[in-house]
Design a protein around this motif. Structure first.
Motif, mmCIF file in Angstrom:
data_model
loop_
_atom_site.group_PDB
_atom_site.id
_atom_site.type_symbol
_atom_site.label_atom_id
_atom_site.label_comp_id
_atom_site.label_asym_id
_atom_site.label_seq_id
_atom_site.Cartn_x
_atom_site.Cartn_y
_atom_site.Cartn_z
ATOM 1 N N GLU A 93 -28.035 19.241 -3.016
ATOM 2 C CA GLU A 93 -28.440 20.850 -3.310
ATOM 3 C C GLU A 93 -27.275 21.579 -3.352
ATOM 4 O OE1 GLU A 93 -31.548 22.008 -0.837
ATOM 5 O OE2 GLU A 93 -33.050 20.341 -1.802
ATOM 6 N N PHE A 94 -26.085 21.110 -3.173
ATOM 7 C CA PHE A 94 -24.841 21.955 -2.665
ATOM 8 C C PHE A 94 -24.581 22.606 -4.032
ATOM 9 C CE2 PHE A 94 -23.233 17.992 -3.411
ATOM 10 C CZ PHE A 94 -21.937 18.307 -4.503
ATOM 11 N N THR A 95 -23.864 23.765 -4.071
ATOM 12 C CA THR A 95 -23.370 24.423 -5.197
ATOM 13 C C THR A 95 -21.932 24.822 -5.055
ATOM 14 O OG1 THR A 95 -23.795 26.784 -4.408
ATOM 15 C CG2 THR A 95 -25.369 25.371 -5.886
ATOM 16 N N GLY A 96 -21.106 25.145 -6.244
ATOM 17 C CA GLY A 96 -19.684 25.335 -6.326
ATOM 18 C C GLY A 96 -18.702 24.188 -6.209
ATOM 19 N N PRO A 97 -17.282 24.463 -6.520
ATOM 20 C CA PRO A 97 -16.580 23.224 -6.776
ATOM 21 C C PRO A 97 -16.653 22.262 -5.472
ATOM 22 C CG PRO A 97 -15.535 25.303 -7.020
ATOM 23 C CD PRO A 97 -16.762 25.583 -6.185
ATOM 24 N N VAL A 98 -16.350 20.958 -5.943
ATOM 25 C CA VAL A 98 -16.049 19.905 -4.928
ATOM 26 C C VAL A 98 -15.112 18.893 -5.351
ATOM 27 C CG1 VAL A 98 -18.026 18.448 -5.637
ATOM 28 C CG2 VAL A 98 -17.305 18.262 -3.429
ATOM 29 N N ASN A 99 -14.252 18.468 -4.563
ATOM 30 C CA ASN A 99 -13.219 17.564 -4.945
ATOM 31 C C ASN A 99 -13.603 16.273 -4.586
ATOM 32 O OD1 ASN A 99 -11.413 19.587 -5.260
ATOM 33 N ND2 ASN A 99 -10.433 19.400 -3.412
ATOM 34 N N ALA A 100 -13.548 15.234 -5.558
ATOM 35 C CA ALA A 100 -13.931 13.845 -5.558
ATOM 36 C C ALA A 100 -12.768 12.753 -5.809
ATOM 37 C CB ALA A 100 -15.165 13.834 -6.391
ATOM 38 N N HIS A 101 -12.606 12.129 -4.630
ATOM 39 C CA HIS A 101 -11.645 11.408 -4.631
ATOM 40 C C HIS A 101 -11.400 10.242 -3.412
ATOM 41 C CE1 HIS A 101 -8.899 12.773 -1.612
ATOM 42 N NE2 HIS A 101 -9.081 13.832 -1.949
ATOM 43 N N SER A 102 -10.912 9.109 -3.741
ATOM 44 C CA SER A 102 -11.008 8.248 -2.569
ATOM 45 C C SER A 102 -9.899 8.440 -1.515
ATOM 46 C CB SER A 102 -10.641 6.664 -3.029
ATOM 47 O OG SER A 102 -11.713 6.321 -4.011
ATOM 48 N N HIS A 103 -10.097 8.019 -0.165
ATOM 49 C CA HIS A 103 -8.930 8.433 0.644
ATOM 50 C C HIS A 103 -7.762 7.485 0.016
ATOM 51 C CE1 HIS A 103 -11.738 10.375 3.093
ATOM 52 N NE2 HIS A 103 -12.612 9.218 3.028
ATOM 53 N N GLY A 104 -6.512 7.907 0.823
ATOM 54 C CA GLY A 104 -5.449 7.021 0.492
ATOM 55 C C GLY A 104 -4.744 7.306 -0.878
ATOM 56 N N PRO A 105 -3.983 8.392 -0.908
ATOM 57 C CA PRO A 105 -3.114 8.587 -2.020
ATOM 58 C C PRO A 105 -2.361 7.310 -2.661
ATOM 59 C CG PRO A 105 -3.069 10.387 -0.351
ATOM 60 C CD PRO A 105 -3.574 9.425 0.023
ATOM 61 N N LEU A 106 -2.094 7.381 -3.946
ATOM 62 C CA LEU A 106 -1.179 6.080 -4.305
ATOM 63 C C LEU A 106 -0.059 6.682 -5.019
ATOM 64 C CD1 LEU A 106 -4.212 4.089 -5.949
ATOM 65 C CD2 LEU A 106 -2.670 3.544 -3.724
ATOM 66 N N THR A 107 1.208 6.077 -5.169
ATOM 67 C CA THR A 107 2.209 6.227 -5.695
ATOM 68 C C THR A 107 2.435 5.633 -6.836
ATOM 69 O OG1 THR A 107 3.792 4.863 -4.444
ATOM 70 C CG2 THR A 107 3.425 6.773 -3.614
ATOM 71 N N THR A 108 3.381 5.816 -7.701
ATOM 72 C CA THR A 108 3.590 5.147 -8.937
ATOM 73 C C THR A 108 4.060 3.433 -8.454
ATOM 74 O OG1 THR A 108 4.379 6.950 -10.132
ATOM 75 C CG2 THR A 108 4.815 4.793 -11.167
ATOM 76 N N ALA A 109 4.862 3.592 -7.423
ATOM 77 C CA ALA A 109 5.276 2.457 -6.884
ATOM 78 C C ALA A 109 3.967 1.408 -6.314
ATOM 79 C CB ALA A 109 6.100 2.416 -5.969
ATOM 80 N N ASP A 110 3.201 2.048 -5.725
ATOM 81 C CA ASP A 110 2.099 1.109 -5.160
ATOM 82 C C ASP A 110 1.316 0.676 -6.420
ATOM 83 O OD1 ASP A 110 2.386 2.185 -2.556
ATOM 84 O OD2 ASP A 110 1.277 4.142 -3.106
ATOM 85 N N ILE A 111 0.967 1.446 -7.397
ATOM 86 C CA ILE A 111 0.183 0.984 -8.541
ATOM 87 C C ILE A 111 0.855 -0.258 -9.222
ATOM 88 C CG2 ILE A 111 -0.793 1.451 -10.971
ATOM 89 C CD1 ILE A 111 -1.369 4.417 -9.658
ATOM 90 N N CYS A 112 2.264 -0.112 -9.550
ATOM 91 C CA CYS A 112 3.121 -0.853 -10.130
ATOM 92 C C CYS A 112 3.212 -2.310 -9.446
ATOM 93 C CB CYS A 112 4.517 -0.525 -10.445
ATOM 94 S SG CYS A 112 4.402 0.662 -11.954
ATOM 95 N N ALA A 113 3.453 -2.099 -8.251
ATOM 96 C CA ALA A 113 3.342 -3.286 -7.302
ATOM 97 C C ALA A 113 2.210 -4.103 -7.477
ATOM 98 C CB ALA A 113 3.667 -2.902 -5.662
ATOM 99 N N GLU A 114 1.085 -3.676 -7.547
ATOM 100 C CA GLU A 114 -0.232 -4.467 -7.515
ATOM 101 C C GLU A 114 -0.276 -5.159 -9.168
ATOM 102 O OE1 GLU A 114 -3.212 -6.544 -7.203
ATOM 103 O OE2 GLU A 114 -2.302 -5.612 -5.400
#
Length: 305
Positions: free
Chosen positions: A224-245
């Motif tokens: 029932e909440f209103t207004g903006p809300v940020n939606a993302h998983s915990h744990g920011p990723l770097t380009t290097a993190d993505i490329c390593a996987e």
């Protein structure tokens, strides 16, 4: 509940539809008919999908397609401009109890913060709306994606009060149907050992697994909440993190090449604007950590190529 999804037949929209049907909700999808309704929706759901055809930019056609229908919640997956928001607000104001707009992390395109960005960094009530900008021009809209979303939020936030929430979605990863080509951009270069252009100072960013954002939107529909809300998983990723996987899965070699000027690769950022998800957490949603799903998300996308 009786739920309308505008443009809900693609990527995480179709996953949202499946979740809502599984939960027993009645779902109507409205689009122009250029993409079919997914044929892999749950067959054991108590409801089937109702399909309405209309161009959401054509107010008269939208009114005609809707007839006298009303909805408990409208989920707008394809609102990109303040003009579209203005039409939606006029048409759905009397027809729905709550409006859920899929927004984007790119509303923070002017931010460069050492700490995660909270929703109040962009208050839509203070954003200037300019309906006369060339929002119908595809090139203009592509170049002003974040601004279009920001002004659309502002239309919903304007007086008189309108029961809306804007879900500011992080960069999405995962799924065999990821149509962006961003993961393959990296995979191609990693396989070949080709340079991957990144800014000299390359900041981490916030991400969300495609299945988790569908889960979040389904949760937001029932809230029932209103207004903006940020939606993302915990744990920011770097380009290097993505490329390593990616390198672990496809072989090859990651070569990150720092550039001072010129175009850089997707998922590389010269500024810091990772989001803070504490509002959503306080409201009751439990996000996963990116380490829990990164390998699976990339495997899904790479396996489809």
């Amino acid at each position: 509940m009786n739920i309308l999804i505008i443009g809900g037949n693609r990527y995480f929209g179709k996953r949202l539809t499946a979740r809502l049907l599984k939960s027993g909700h009645a779902v109507t999808i409205l689009n122009r008919g250029s993409s079919p309704i997914p044929d892999d929706l749950p067959s054991d759901a108590p409801h089937t999908v109702t399909h309405l055809l209309a161009d959401r930019n054509d107010e008269a056609a939208l009114e005609s397609a809707l007839g006298d229908r009303t909805f408990d919640v409208v989920v707008d997956q394809v609102c990109y401009t303040p003009r579209q928001a203005a039409i939606a607000r006029r048409v759905f104001g009397p027809r729905t109890g709550r409006y859920v707009m899929t927004s984007t992390v790119e509303v923070y395109e002017y931010e460069d913060s050492a700490t995660p960005v909270r929703e109040e960094a962009v208050d839509p009530r203070t954003v200037t709306v300019d309906l006369d900008l060339p929002w119908d021009d595809g090139e203009f809209l592509d170049a002003h994606y974040g601004e279009g979303k920001r002004q659309a939020e502002a239309v919903f936030a304007a007086e008189p009060p309108f029961p809306y929430t804007a879900v500011r979605v992080a960069h999405v990863l995962g799924g065999e149907d990821d149509f962006t080509g961003r993961v393959e951009h990296y995979a191609h270069r990693v396989r070949a050992g080709e340079p991957i252009a990144v800014p000299a100072v390359n900041h981490p960013a916030t991400y969300v697994y495609v299945k988790e954002i569908a889960e979040f939107l389904a949760w937001a529909v029932e809230a029932e909440f209103t207004g903006p809300v940020n939606a993302h998983s915990h744990g920011p990723l770097t380009t290097a993190d993505i490329c390593a996987e990616i390198e672990r899965q496809v072989g090859g070699r990651t070569v990150l090449q720092e550039v001072e000027v010129g175009e850089v690769s997707p998922f590389s950022f010269a500024r810091s604007y990772g989001m803070d998800n504490s509002r959503a957490t306080a409201l009751g949603f439990s996000f996963s950590h990116s380490a829990q799903w990164l390998a699976q998300a990339l495997s899904e996308t790479l396996g489809a190529r």
